[in-house]
Design an enzyme around this catalytic site. Structure first.
Site, PDB file in Angstrom:
ATOM      1  N   ASP A 164      27.527 -31.069 -44.685  1.00 41.61           N
ATOM      2  CA  ASP A 164      28.802 -30.334 -44.397  1.00 41.61           C
ATOM      3  C   ASP A 164      30.059 -31.223 -44.274  1.00 41.61           C
ATOM      4  OD1 ASP A 164      26.385 -29.373 -43.343  1.00 41.61           O
ATOM      5  OD2 ASP A 164      27.658 -27.709 -42.187  1.00 41.61           O
ATOM      6  N   HIS A 187      24.084 -27.228 -41.167  1.00 37.41           N
ATOM      7  CA  HIS A 187      24.517 -26.675 -40.089  1.00 37.41           C
ATOM      8  C   HIS A 187      24.458 -27.617 -38.825  1.00 37.41           C
ATOM      9  CE1 HIS A 187      25.624 -23.610 -37.061  1.00 37.41           C
ATOM     10  NE2 HIS A 187      24.651 -23.730 -36.550  1.00 37.41           N
ATOM     11  N   HIS A 228      24.717 -30.845 -38.540  1.00 35.72           N
ATOM     12  CA  HIS A 228      25.443 -32.093 -38.602  1.00 35.72           C
ATOM     13  C   HIS A 228      24.772 -33.585 -38.227  1.00 35.72           C
ATOM     14  CE1 HIS A 228      29.463 -29.730 -38.575  1.00 35.72           C
ATOM     15  NE2 HIS A 228      28.696 -29.139 -39.368  1.00 35.72           N
ATOM     16  N   HIS A 260      31.022 -20.414 -41.001  1.00 37.67           N
ATOM     17  CA  HIS A 260      32.624 -20.711 -40.786  1.00 37.67           C
ATOM     18  C   HIS A 260      33.084 -20.233 -42.134  1.00 37.67           C
ATOM     19  CE1 HIS A 260      32.285 -22.397 -36.835  1.00 37.67           C
ATOM     20  NE2 HIS A 260      31.495 -23.058 -37.170  1.00 37.67           N
TER      21      HIS A 260
END
Length: 274
Positions: free
Chosen positions: A8, A178, A180, A68
Site C-alpha cells: 500500500d 491493508h 500496513h 478506500h
C-alpha cells in the site's frame, strides 16, 4: 518471470519512494511484472487519475485497490478508462471497473492480476473466495496466463491464510495488503504458490499505519476525534515482495521480502543480485 508486488502506497511520502526506487528496481532486477497497491496513494485515502498515471510512469504494470477505492470520487469515473486499475472483484454487481485484468507484462507475457477484499472485521461484501475462484477458473494458470497475482485486501490474518491455501497451485503469488505492516512469513506453499500475509506499506513508518501520530493517539487516549487523519511525511520505506516463477508452470521458484529506504531494516531479493 520476475515479479515485484509493492504494498500500500500511502500519500506523498509513499509516492516519492515509488518514483525514487521503482525505476531502478525495474532496470536492475530485469522485472517482468510490477503490481502496486494504490488505494491510499492520494493523500492517504483513495486514488486519482493523475496519481494512477504517476504509478504507471514509475514502472507499475497494474495498480490494485481496496476499501478506500472510492474515497476520491473521481475514481468512480476514470476507472472505466484505466484498464490496469483493478478494484476488489467481490464488490457488488454493477460497481464500476473490474476486479481482475489480463495485462501484457513488460516482455509480452500474459499476467492476470486479481484484487479481492476480505469480510472479517471489514465491510461484508460478496464472498471473496467465490469471486477469486471464478477469476482463476476463467483464466487458468499456464493455459491462459503466464503468471497470476492475487492481492487480498484484508484485515484478518486467518482469512488471508485461507485465501492463500485456496489459491495454492492456481496462482503464482497470493499477497495480503491493508494492515500496513510487513509480515515475516513469505514462503512457497505446497502447491507452488508464493505467499505473504501482508506486504506492508510504502510509506513513513514513523507513524500509525502511515498517518501522522497525533490524531490517532488522541483518539486512542480520549476517544474523541478532533481532526483529520493526515499522512505522515517523513522518508518512506518501499515495502513489498519479490517472486521468481517457472516459465513452464507459472508457479513460484523463489520468494523474498523487499524493503528499501526509510526506517525499516533493508531487505533485498538476493537471488537477483548482480
Amino acid at each position: 518471470m520476475r515479479i515485484l508486488f509493492v504494498g500500500d502506497v500511502v500519500g506523498r511520502s509513499g509516492r516519492t519512494a515509488i518514483s525514487q526506487y521503482l525505476p531502478g528496481m525495474v532496470r536492475d532486477w530485469s522485472l517482468d511484472l510490477v503490481v502496486v497497491n494504490g488505494e491510499n496513494a492520494a493523500g492517504g485515502f483513495g486514488i486519482t487519475e493523475s496519481v494512477y498515471q504517476e504509478l504507471l510512469d514509475a514502472g507499475a504494470d497494474a495498480v490494485t485497490l481496496g476499501n478506500h477505492a472510492w474515497d476520491q470520487r473521481e475514481a468512480l469515473v476514470f476507472i472505466e478508462r484505466a484498464p490496469r486499475l483493478i478494484r476488489p472483484a467481490n464488490f457488488p454487481r454493477g460497481t464500476p471497473g473490474r476486479g481482475a485484468a489480463l495485462i501484457e507484462a513488460k516482455r509480452g507475457q500474459r499476467a492476470l492480476v486479481v484484487n479481492a477484499m476480505g469480510r472479517v472485521f471489514m465491510t461484508p461484501f460478496d464472498d471473496p473466495f467465490a469471486a477469486v475462484g471464478n477469476e482463476l477458473d476463467a483464466c487458468p494458470l499456464r493455459e491462459a496466463a503466464d503468471a497470476i497475482v492475487v492481492d487480498f485486501h484484508c484485515e484478518a490474518t486467518s482469512e488471508k491464510q485461507g485465501i492463500g491455501f485456496f489459491c495454492d497451485g492456481r496462482a503464482s503469488l497470493v499477497v495480503g495488503t491493508h494492515t500496513h505492516v510487513p509480515t515475516a512469513d513469505h514462503q512457497i506453499l505446497p502447491g507452488g504458490t508464493a505467499y505473504m500475509t501482508d506486504a506492508g506499506m510504502t510509506g513513513d513508518y514513523e507513524s500509525i499505519i502511515g498517518m501522522q501520530k497525533e490524531e490517532p493517539l488522541r483518539r486512542f487516549i480520549t476517544g474523541i476525534p478532533s481532526g483529520r487523519w493526515e499522512p505522515a511525511l517523513g522518508p518512506a520505506t518501499l515495502s513489498g515482495v519479490a517472486v521468481e516463477t517457472d516459465d513452464r508452470s507459472g508457479l513460484a521458484l523463489r520468494v523474498a521480502p523487499v524493503r528499501v529506504g526509510g526506517r525499516l531494516a533493508p531487505a533485498l531479493p538476493g537471488f537477483w543480485a548482480g
